[in-house]
Design a protein around this motif. Structure first.
Motif, short mmCIF file in Angstrom:
data_model
loop_
_atom_site.label_atom_id
_atom_site.label_comp_id
_atom_site.label_asym_id
_atom_site.label_seq_id
_atom_site.Cartn_x
_atom_site.Cartn_y
_atom_site.Cartn_z
N LYS A 1 -16.09 3.18 8.94
CA LYS A 1 -14.84 3.94 8.86
C LYS A 1 -13.84 3.21 7.98
N THR A 2 -13.77 1.88 8.14
CA THR A 2 -12.84 1.10 7.33
C THR A 2 -13.21 1.18 5.86
N ASP A 3 -14.52 1.07 5.56
CA ASP A 3 -14.96 1.16 4.17
C ASP A 3 -14.61 2.51 3.57
N ALA A 4 -14.80 3.59 4.35
CA ALA A 4 -14.47 4.93 3.84
C ALA A 4 -12.98 5.05 3.56
N ALA A 5 -12.17 4.49 4.46
CA ALA A 5 -10.72 4.57 4.26
C ALA A 5 -10.30 3.78 3.02
N LEU A 6 -10.90 2.60 2.84
CA LEU A 6 -10.57 1.79 1.67
C LEU A 6 -11.01 2.48 0.39
N GLU A 7 -12.18 3.12 0.42
CA GLU A 7 -12.67 3.83 -0.76
C GLU A 7 -11.75 4.99 -1.11
N SER A 8 -11.27 5.71 -0.07
CA SER A 8 -10.34 6.82 -0.31
C SER A 8 -9.07 6.32 -0.98
N SER A 9 -8.54 5.21 -0.47
CA SER A 9 -7.32 4.65 -1.05
C SER A 9 -7.57 4.17 -2.48
N SER A 10 -8.75 3.58 -2.72
CA SER A 10 -9.07 3.09 -4.06
C SER A 10 -9.15 4.24 -5.05
N ARG A 11 -9.77 5.34 -4.64
CA ARG A 11 -9.84 6.51 -5.52
C ARG A 11 -8.45 7.07 -5.78
N GLY A 12 -7.63 7.09 -4.74
CA GLY A 12 -6.26 7.55 -4.93
C GLY A 12 -5.49 6.69 -5.91
N MET A 13 -5.70 5.37 -5.83
CA MET A 13 -5.02 4.46 -6.75
C MET A 13 -5.47 4.71 -8.19
N ARG A 14 -6.76 4.95 -8.38
CA ARG A 14 -7.26 5.21 -9.74
C ARG A 14 -6.64 6.49 -10.30
N ALA B 1 1.49 4.97 -5.04
CA ALA B 1 0.61 3.82 -5.20
C ALA B 1 0.96 2.73 -4.18
N ILE B 2 2.25 2.51 -3.98
CA ILE B 2 2.68 1.53 -2.98
C ILE B 2 2.21 1.96 -1.60
N ALA B 3 2.33 3.27 -1.31
CA ALA B 3 1.91 3.78 0.00
C ALA B 3 0.42 3.62 0.21
N PHE B 4 -0.39 3.93 -0.82
CA PHE B 4 -1.83 3.74 -0.70
C PHE B 4 -2.17 2.27 -0.46
N SER B 5 -1.46 1.39 -1.15
CA SER B 5 -1.72 -0.03 -1.01
C SER B 5 -1.36 -0.52 0.40
N VAL B 6 -0.18 -0.13 0.87
CA VAL B 6 0.26 -0.53 2.21
C VAL B 6 -0.66 0.08 3.28
N GLY B 7 -1.10 1.30 3.04
CA GLY B 7 -1.95 1.99 4.02
C GLY B 7 -3.29 1.32 4.24
N ARG B 8 -3.69 0.44 3.36
CA ARG B 8 -4.96 -0.27 3.52
C ARG B 8 -4.88 -1.35 4.60
N ARG B 9 -3.68 -1.77 4.96
CA ARG B 9 -3.55 -2.85 5.92
C ARG B 9 -4.11 -2.45 7.29
N ALA B 10 -4.65 -3.44 7.96
CA ALA B 10 -5.21 -3.18 9.29
C ALA B 10 -4.08 -3.01 10.31
N ALA B 11 -4.38 -2.30 11.39
CA ALA B 11 -3.40 -2.10 12.45
C ALA B 11 -3.05 -3.45 13.08
N GLY C 1 -0.57 4.10 7.80
CA GLY C 1 -0.77 5.35 7.08
C GLY C 1 0.49 6.15 6.86
N ARG C 2 1.48 5.95 7.73
CA ARG C 2 2.74 6.69 7.59
C ARG C 2 3.51 6.31 6.34
N ALA C 3 3.07 5.26 5.66
CA ALA C 3 3.74 4.89 4.41
C ALA C 3 3.70 6.03 3.41
N GLU C 4 2.67 6.88 3.48
CA GLU C 4 2.60 8.04 2.58
C GLU C 4 3.76 8.99 2.81
#
Length: 351
Positions: A25-38, A84-94, A103-106
């Motif tokens: 689940k973490t990998d999927a979330a990170l991949e989603s954020s990475s695609r969003g950043m691109r 981009a800042i929100a996607f980056s911050v959203g990667r942080r662990a709880a 995730g609310r950073a978005e």
């Protein structure tokens, strides 16, 4: 017999090619954020190039319609920064303070986007009104027309890219930003109308088109503000709630479905649901029903990452299993009171 069926179901699940491991689940979330950043990086570059090219033409043409469109394109490009800042911050662990993660950073980024759109509307409206009161000739009409078409093309390409990836990763903010870019493209086409009017000897058409672009930006602002308001207020599509209810009702062992609550946290959903099970079930079997209910929700509800499932005993008749809590609960409507009574006893009791 019931235990044998669950054993067969578990065995079938073990050989099914999917996983709900927390690392996956973490990998999927990170991949989603990475695609969003691109997407944000590429679209930012494309819109900045478009806006800079338009700004050069504004400098020697004097078109306020094109100025309004250029300002809007700059604002649209700059929306990539808070996202981009929100996607980056959203990667942080709880953490123990932010137990649901970041995730609310978005949503906070969405507020910044709304403010940028409002600023571009104010600047475009001011320049158009000033030019309407003091008309001036528009020069280099052919270049103004070319700039309008380039603005449309750049925005449409960015819009398609943002919307496509936004839907794939479940980011409503990215989809909304793509729709915003598409609207910008159509306002760029309006610049062509201004250039055409000026070419026919009606320079007043240019500031009028500038005002129309301002109105279009205001409509975009209204839609964007409404989207962000819905996110901040934990609004979800009622169809998602229906999907969750249907998924829960189909789980073996669930007698009735109680309340279903969904909320977006960034670009994933979380759920809190109540179900009723046979009060004679042992704790282990009741827990197994709740686990299967969560499993079914994760599969059947798009973008659902996790669910908290509360199992209430269905019976015996006249039993009040929440009696100790009734004095502490505050209900917003009479329907909520009736729902709790129906969950436990099957018949409403007078309040």
């Amino acid at each position: 017999m019931r235990g044998f069926k669950r054993l067969v179901s578990a065995a079938g699940h073990a050989f099914t090619p999917h996983s709900h491991d927390s690392a996956d689940k973490t990998d999927a979330a990170l991949e989603s954020s990475s695609r969003g950043m691109r997407v944000l990086a590429i679209s930012f570059a494309a819109l900045m190039i478009t806006a800079v090219a338009q700004a050069v033409i504004v400098a020697f043409s004097g078109s306020v319609a094109l100025l309004g469109d250029t300002l809007h394109n700059f604002a649209d490009a700059l929306t990539a920064i808070p996202l981009a800042i929100a996607f980056s911050v959203g990667r942080r662990a709880a953490t123990r303070r932010f137990t649901y993660g970041y995730g609310r950073a978005e949503d906070l980024a969405g507020i910044v986007i709304v403010l940028l759109i409002a600023l571009s509307a104010a600047l475009a409206g001011y320049e158009a009104a000033k030019r309407l009161l003091d008309p001036q000739d528009v020069r280099a009409l052919a270049w103004v027309a070319v700039a309008g078409f380039v603005g449309f093309l750049g925005n449409e390409l960015v819009a398609r890219y943002r919307i496509k990836v936004g839907r794939q990763i479940g980011s409503a903010a990215l989809v909304a930003d793509g729709l915003h870019a598409r609207t910008d493209g159509f306002t760029s086409l309006a610049v062509l109308a201004g250039a055409g009017g000026a070419a026919l000897g009606f320079p007043v058409v240019d500031p009028i088109v500038g005002l129309l672009i301002t109105v279009a930006i205001v409509f975009v602002l209204r839609d964007a503000a409404r989207e962000i308001y819905h996110r901040l207020m934990d609004a979800v599509d009622p169809k998602l709630v229906e999907q969750a209810e249907q998924a829960l009702a189909a789980v073996s062992g669930v007698r009735r479905v109680g309340s279903v609550r969904l909320r977006w946290i960034g670009h994933v959903l979380r759920a809190e649901v109540d179900i009723q099970v046979d009060h004679r079930l042992p704790l282990i079997e009741a827990h197994a029903v709740a686990v299967e209910a969560e499993h079914r929700l994760i599969h059947d509800v798009p973008r659902l990452k996790a669910a908290t499932v509360h199992a209430d005993p269905d019976g015996p008749a006249a039993a009040e299993h929440h009696a100790v809590l009734l004095a502490h609960r505050q209900y917003s409507s009479i329907t909520d009171v009736l729902r709790v009574d129906l969950d436990v006893t099957g018949t409403p009791t007078p309040q």
